[in-house]
Design a protein around this motif. Structure first.
Motif, PDB file in Angstrom:
ATOM      1  N   ASP A   1      25.977 -61.814 -87.904  1.00  0.00           N
ATOM      2  CA  ASP A   1      26.644 -60.628 -88.424  1.00  0.00           C
ATOM      3  C   ASP A   1      25.587 -59.640 -88.928  1.00  0.00           C
ATOM      4  O   ASP A   1      24.378 -59.896 -88.826  1.00  0.00           O
ATOM      5  N   ALA A   2      26.027 -58.533 -89.469  1.00  0.00           N
ATOM      6  CA  ALA A   2      25.117 -57.473 -89.916  1.00  0.00           C
ATOM      7  C   ALA A   2      24.211 -57.913 -91.067  1.00  0.00           C
ATOM      8  O   ALA A   2      23.183 -57.282 -91.313  1.00  0.00           O
ATOM      9  N   HIS A   3      24.579 -58.990 -91.759  1.00  0.00           N
ATOM     10  CA  HIS A   3      23.794 -59.443 -92.907  1.00  0.00           C
ATOM     11  C   HIS A   3      22.920 -60.648 -92.587  1.00  0.00           C
ATOM     12  O   HIS A   3      22.277 -61.201 -93.469  1.00  0.00           O
TER      13      HIS A   3
END
Length: 176
Positions: free
Chosen positions: A76-78
């Motif tokens: 994911d983006a994190h």
């Protein structure tokens, strides 16, 4: 009503979950890399049951008008990992709604993975007979499991609020 002679599977899973917090590992893995490998195996193992559940929804509720998609395991983006099984259908798309989702997530800051839905927050209560009430036992177990999970994390992941985790994996009591 029948009396269970063994611990229900969701409760066994919760004990394993809190024992992970207590012991600082996840299925014996202590490094992020090891835990990610265990998560990848879990996603592979979940594939068939997740598809079966969504196919049941498609067949019985959507009258075979739906489509099941799998995102595959990805970051994911994190920097966390996730995989999603999604059931979409024409009316849902036309209304601009998210699909029915089974989401496996191992967030970047998580100690271990979790499951969730896209919008799960409430379950309808339509009970008029004792049979209706007994049919909800699996749902009630899931709700209770979610609540106790949230309660542990509301106190900073303190597994000590769950008495069953006061024992190590061999059954010996652990000093607080």
């Amino acid at each position: 009503m029948t009396t269970a002679t063994t611990t229900p599977a969701p409760l066994e899973a919760l004990v394993r979950h809190f024992a992970d917090l207590r012991d600082g590992d996840h299925f014996g893995e202590v490094t992020r890399q090891g835990k990610e490998a265990a998560f990848q195996r879990a996603v592979e193992l979940l594939d068939t049951p997740a598809r079966q559940v969504l196919e049941e929804f498609n067949s019985y509720l959507l009258l075979d008008t739906g489509q099941i998609d799998f995102t595959g395991l990805h970051r994911d983006a994190h920097g966390g990992l996730l995989a999603s099984w999604l059931l979409s259908w024409p009316e849902q798309k036309a209304a601009g709604l998210v699909p029915i989702s089974i989401i496996a997530i191992y967030g970047a800051g998580f100690h271990h993975p979790h499951l969730r839905g896209a919008t799960v927050a409430q379950w309808p209560l339509n009970v008029a007979t004792a049979d209706h009430a007994w049919e909800l036992v699996p749902v009630l177990r899931s709700i209770a499991g979610s609540d106790i999970e949230d309660l542990v994390f509301q106190v900073g992941g303190n597994w000590r609020i769950v008495p069953a985790t006061a024992q190590n994996r061999t059954g010996e009591l652990i000093a607080s």
